[in-house]
Design an enzyme around this catalytic site. Sequence first.
Site, PDB file in Angstrom:
ATOM      1  CB  CYS A  61      -0.936   0.000   1.202  1.00 24.74           C
ATOM      2  SG  CYS A  61      -1.981  -1.476   1.245  1.00 24.74           S
ATOM      3  CB  CYS A  95      -4.045  -1.314  -1.133  1.00 24.94           C
ATOM      4  SG  CYS A  95      -2.405  -1.990  -0.820  1.00 24.94           S
TER       5      CYS A  95
END
Length: 250
Positions: free
Chosen positions: A74, A156
């Site tokens: 992420c 993400c």
Amino acid sequence: TALIILILGLSLGLTVGRRNIRSTFFSRCEKFKEHDCKKLWDLFEKAYVNKDPCKVPVEAYNPLIAAAPFKPQCNKMMFWSKTKDVVHGLTAKRKDCFVTLEDTLLGSVLDDLTWCGKEGSKDTFTAGCPEWSECVNNPVRSFWNRSSAAFADVACGDVTAMLSGSIDTPFNSTSNFASIEVPRFKASRVKKLNVVMVIQKNAISNCNHPSLKNLRQSLDTGITYSCKDVSESRIQECGAKPEIACGACW
Ligand code: C8R
């Protein structure tokens, strides 16, 4: 004799060629300690060996990708279209900030390689393979299509994409980025898409380009969009100066 030498030469060439992709695969793979490279090579070969090189669908790589899945990273995931060299020039030096598909095991192992099989043969060939657009279901194209999809599936947080200001249509619907990756960014995982327009000398487009409207419209509702024009030299500076914080690169 000439014929025999030709045949010997050809088969030697083929063997060396095959050994080459196999040894490139293993030497690149072994840098990633946590994987069984022999098992990955066997799964890789199974996708295309002994098949018509225009009949290798994306699904042929499912077992390979399942054996070396992409990990979500992420806020660091970097996508690109027509900016491969600039992007990898940066990510080679700033792994602390960004990861591309070519920094993952499968992406790095197969980057810049060409391969295909042939019906009736157990071999891997690295020459005489179909060109990217010659047929849709060719082994190289299907691999990048399947792996880009899997990489985008795990995107993400804040995601970055570097697009080129040096071409007519920075966001082109025929690119892998537009056709495969963007449609897979899900608002449940991806918060924001930060587009970096790479501005080289003689740039012809920037963040105002109309094609970027299509990009905004293709984004899942709930994903925030931003775009920034950044000179190539500023990107190189971020690569050259590790003391620049990731968030302050541009
Ligand atoms: N991606 C696509 N193609 C890739 C690739 C990759 O990671 N890695 C390599 N080496 N290639 P382009 P695009 C090769 O037209 O179509 C992913 C392929 O063999 O500039 O928009 C990546 O995650 C093919 O010949 O880009 C990235 O975000 C070209 O590079 C998009 O898809 C395609 O280069 C880029 O796809």
